[in-house]
Design a protein around this motif. Structure first.
Motif, PDB file in Angstrom:
ATOM      1  N   GLU A  67       0.866  -1.172   0.000  1.00  0.00           N
ATOM      2  CA  GLU A  67       0.000   0.000   0.000  1.00  0.00           C
ATOM      3  C   GLU A  67       0.905   1.225   0.000  1.00  0.00           C
ATOM      4  N   VAL A  68       0.447   2.288  -0.647  1.00  0.00           N
ATOM      5  CA  VAL A  68       1.237   3.517  -0.680  1.00  0.00           C
ATOM      6  C   VAL A  68       0.911   4.329   0.572  1.00  0.00           C
ATOM      7  N   HIS A  69       1.931   4.531   1.413  1.00  0.00           N
ATOM      8  CA  HIS A  69       1.745   5.208   2.694  1.00  0.00           C
ATOM      9  C   HIS A  69       2.432   6.575   2.695  1.00  0.00           C
ATOM     10  N   HIS A  70       1.984   7.422   3.602  1.00  0.00           N
ATOM     11  CA  HIS A  70       2.608   8.728   3.799  1.00  0.00           C
ATOM     12  C   HIS A  70       3.869   8.566   4.650  1.00  0.00           C
ATOM     13  N   ILE A  71       4.972   9.157   4.213  1.00  0.00           N
ATOM     14  CA  ILE A  71       6.181   9.163   5.041  1.00  0.00           C
ATOM     15  C   ILE A  71       5.955  10.083   6.239  1.00  0.00           C
ATOM     16  N   ILE A  72       5.533  11.294   5.974  1.00  0.00           N
ATOM     17  CA  ILE A  72       5.042  12.179   7.041  1.00  0.00           C
ATOM     18  C   ILE A  72       3.532  11.979   7.103  1.00  0.00           C
ATOM     19  N   PRO A  73       2.998  11.502   8.216  1.00  0.00           N
ATOM     20  CA  PRO A  73       1.581  11.124   8.285  1.00  0.00           C
ATOM     21  C   PRO A  73       0.630  12.281   7.980  1.00  0.00           C
ATOM     22  N   GLU A  74      -0.553  11.907   7.523  1.00  0.00           N
ATOM     23  CA  GLU A  74      -1.603  12.901   7.276  1.00  0.00           C
ATOM     24  C   GLU A  74      -1.946  13.653   8.550  1.00  0.00           C
ATOM     25  N   SER A  75      -1.880  12.944   9.696  1.00  0.00           N
ATOM     26  CA  SER A  75      -2.216  13.574  10.977  1.00  0.00           C
ATOM     27  C   SER A  75      -1.249  14.688  11.351  1.00  0.00           C
ATOM     28  N   GLU A  76      -0.071  14.691  10.699  1.00  0.00           N
ATOM     29  CA  GLU A  76       0.917  15.746  10.934  1.00  0.00           C
ATOM     30  C   GLU A  76       1.044  16.638   9.703  1.00  0.00           C
ATOM     31  N   ASN A  77      -0.050  16.689   8.946  1.00  0.00           N
ATOM     32  CA  ASN A  77      -0.127  17.537   7.750  1.00  0.00           C
ATOM     33  C   ASN A  77       0.849  17.111   6.652  1.00  0.00           C
ATOM     34  N   GLY A  78       1.117  15.806   6.589  1.00  0.00           N
ATOM     35  CA  GLY A  78       1.953  15.292   5.507  1.00  0.00           C
ATOM     36  C   GLY A  78       1.239  15.448   4.175  1.00  0.00           C
ATOM     37  N   PRO A  79       1.911  15.981   3.154  1.00  0.00           N
ATOM     38  CA  PRO A  79       1.248  16.253   1.872  1.00  0.00           C
ATOM     39  C   PRO A  79       0.949  14.984   1.078  1.00  0.00           C
ATOM     40  N   ASP A  80      -0.052  15.069   0.211  1.00  0.00           N
ATOM     41  CA  ASP A  80      -0.425  13.950  -0.662  1.00  0.00           C
ATOM     42  C   ASP A  80       0.348  14.050  -1.971  1.00  0.00           C
ATOM     43  N   THR A  81       1.671  14.054  -1.849  1.00  0.00           N
ATOM     44  CA  THR A  81       2.532  14.219  -3.020  1.00  0.00           C
ATOM     45  C   THR A  81       3.393  12.978  -3.224  1.00  0.00           C
ATOM     46  N   LEU A  82       3.951  12.856  -4.416  1.00  0.00           N
ATOM     47  CA  LEU A  82       4.815  11.720  -4.717  1.00  0.00           C
ATOM     48  C   LEU A  82       6.038  11.710  -3.807  1.00  0.00           C
ATOM     49  N   ASP A  83       6.552  12.872  -3.480  1.00  0.00           N
ATOM     50  CA  ASP A  83       7.734  12.958  -2.620  1.00  0.00           C
ATOM     51  C   ASP A  83       7.467  12.414  -1.224  1.00  0.00           C
ATOM     52  N   ASN A  84       6.207  12.400  -0.813  1.00  0.00           N
ATOM     53  CA  ASN A  84       5.850  11.922   0.526  1.00  0.00           C
ATOM     54  C   ASN A  84       5.264  10.513   0.487  1.00  0.00           C
ATOM     55  N   ALA A  85       5.353   9.853  -0.660  1.00  0.00           N
ATOM     56  CA  ALA A  85       4.736   8.535  -0.835  1.00  0.00           C
ATOM     57  C   ALA A  85       5.783   7.429  -0.771  1.00  0.00           C
ATOM     58  N   ALA A  86       5.440   6.350  -0.069  1.00  0.00           N
ATOM     59  CA  ALA A  86       6.339   5.200   0.031  1.00  0.00           C
ATOM     60  C   ALA A  86       5.524   3.913  -0.015  1.00  0.00           C
ATOM     61  N   PRO A  87       5.695   3.086  -1.055  1.00  0.00           N
ATOM     62  CA  PRO A  87       5.022   1.785  -1.093  1.00  0.00           C
ATOM     63  C   PRO A  87       5.620   0.849  -0.040  1.00  0.00           C
ATOM     64  N   LEU A  88       4.784   0.355   0.872  1.00  0.00           N
ATOM     65  CA  LEU A  88       5.245  -0.494   1.966  1.00  0.00           C
ATOM     66  C   LEU A  88       4.291  -1.668   2.164  1.00  0.00           C
ATOM     67  N   THR A  89       4.845  -2.798   2.605  1.00  0.00           N
ATOM     68  CA  THR A  89       3.982  -3.887   3.049  1.00  0.00           C
ATOM     69  C   THR A  89       3.392  -3.507   4.400  1.00  0.00           C
ATOM     70  N   ALA A  90       2.381  -4.241   4.820  1.00  0.00           N
ATOM     71  CA  ALA A  90       1.760  -3.960   6.118  1.00  0.00           C
ATOM     72  C   ALA A  90       2.770  -4.116   7.250  1.00  0.00           C
ATOM     73  N   ASP A  91       3.637  -5.137   7.146  1.00  0.00           N
ATOM     74  CA  ASP A  91       4.630  -5.370   8.202  1.00  0.00           C
ATOM     75  C   ASP A  91       5.632  -4.225   8.290  1.00  0.00           C
ATOM     76  N   CYS A  92       6.136  -3.770   7.140  1.00  0.00           N
ATOM     77  CA  CYS A  92       7.123  -2.683   7.153  1.00  0.00           C
ATOM     78  C   CYS A  92       6.503  -1.368   7.610  1.00  0.00           C
TER      79      CYS A  92
END
Length: 235
Positions: free
Chosen positions: A28-53
């Motif tokens: 799933e594509v997750h926010h590096i800086i979380p949405e709860s901390e105003n992390g932007p919905d940009t490619l630079d803030n996106a990281a594909p991760l497994t649920a475990d990671c």
């Protein structure tokens, strides 16, 4: 807000649809800086991760920089692998010769070949296993279309990079040699369809550490043998 479908698709494509930390599928594509901390919905803030990671790394603010570094490194590796692939294969589509028999041969359902490389396997061991699997498939299912799926366990150094054996196995052995006998290849680094699948598989595989060693071996043989370098040229 969340990522747009366009951003998620682009992030997944850059990651070869694999986790940028463990390189496994189903991400799933997750926010590096979380949405709860105003992390932007940009490619630079996106990281594909497994649920475990995501569970292990995503909730730790101190690891966010490392997630971004690992993501950028993985994207760079995938981009380089795709460029390398284009030098040797038609990356976009399967091209048939103007040969009716060949077309009929390949429209049948393909045979899937799967191998998971575990930590103890070396380059030579993995190469021989893959070669023997392809050869066995040709014997048991003559001239069927063959598709290779490869997974890799561990085989990473301290910097989370693939060790040299496994990197060269994917880029040199599979891409430049074994793919000649396959219709499709899917590994953590590359995925492509070949121009043509050859069914003329050699009887045996012998791996040499250098061109000089290969030439010396050939000179000592009484039978005529062909030796192919990883640039697909006969020695």
């Amino acid at each position: 807000m969340t990522f747009s479908e366009r951003i998620k698709l682009e992030a997944n494509k850059r990651s070869h649809f694999r986790c940028c930390i463990c390189y496994k599928v189903f991400v799933e594509v997750h926010h590096i800086i979380p949405e709860s901390e105003n992390g932007p919905d940009t490619l630079d803030n996106a990281a594909p991760l497994t649920a475990d990671c995501h569970y292990l790394y995503g909730g730790n603010p101190e690891l966010r920089k490392k997630i971004r570094q690992m993501r950028d490194y993985w994207w760079e590796i995938v981009a380089k692998a795709k460029e390398e692939t284009k030098k040797y294969q038609n990356f976009d589509e399967l091209i048939f010769e103007e040969n009716t028999n060949y077309k009929e041969m390949l429209i049948d359902k393909p045979i899937a070949i799967y191998h998971n490389i575990y930590e103890p396997e070396s380059f030579e061991e993995s190469a021989k296993i893959l070669f023997n699997l392809v050869k066995k498939t040709q014997i048991e299912f003559p001239n069927k279309r063959r598709v290779l799926f490869l997974d890799i366990e561990r085989h990473k150094d301290i910097g989370e990079k693939y060790d040299i054996d496994i990197y060269e196995l994917q880029i040199y052995f599979i891409l430049r040699f074994l793919s000649n006998f396959l219709s499709e290849v899917h590994t953590p680094l590359v995925a492509f369809k070949t121009k043509k699948q050859s069914n003329n598989i050699p009887d045996d595989l012998k791996i040499f550490a250098s061109k000089k060693e290969a030439v010396n071996f050939k000179c000592k043989q009484s039978d005529t043998i062909d030796i192919i370098s990883f640039d697909s040229k006969k020695i």
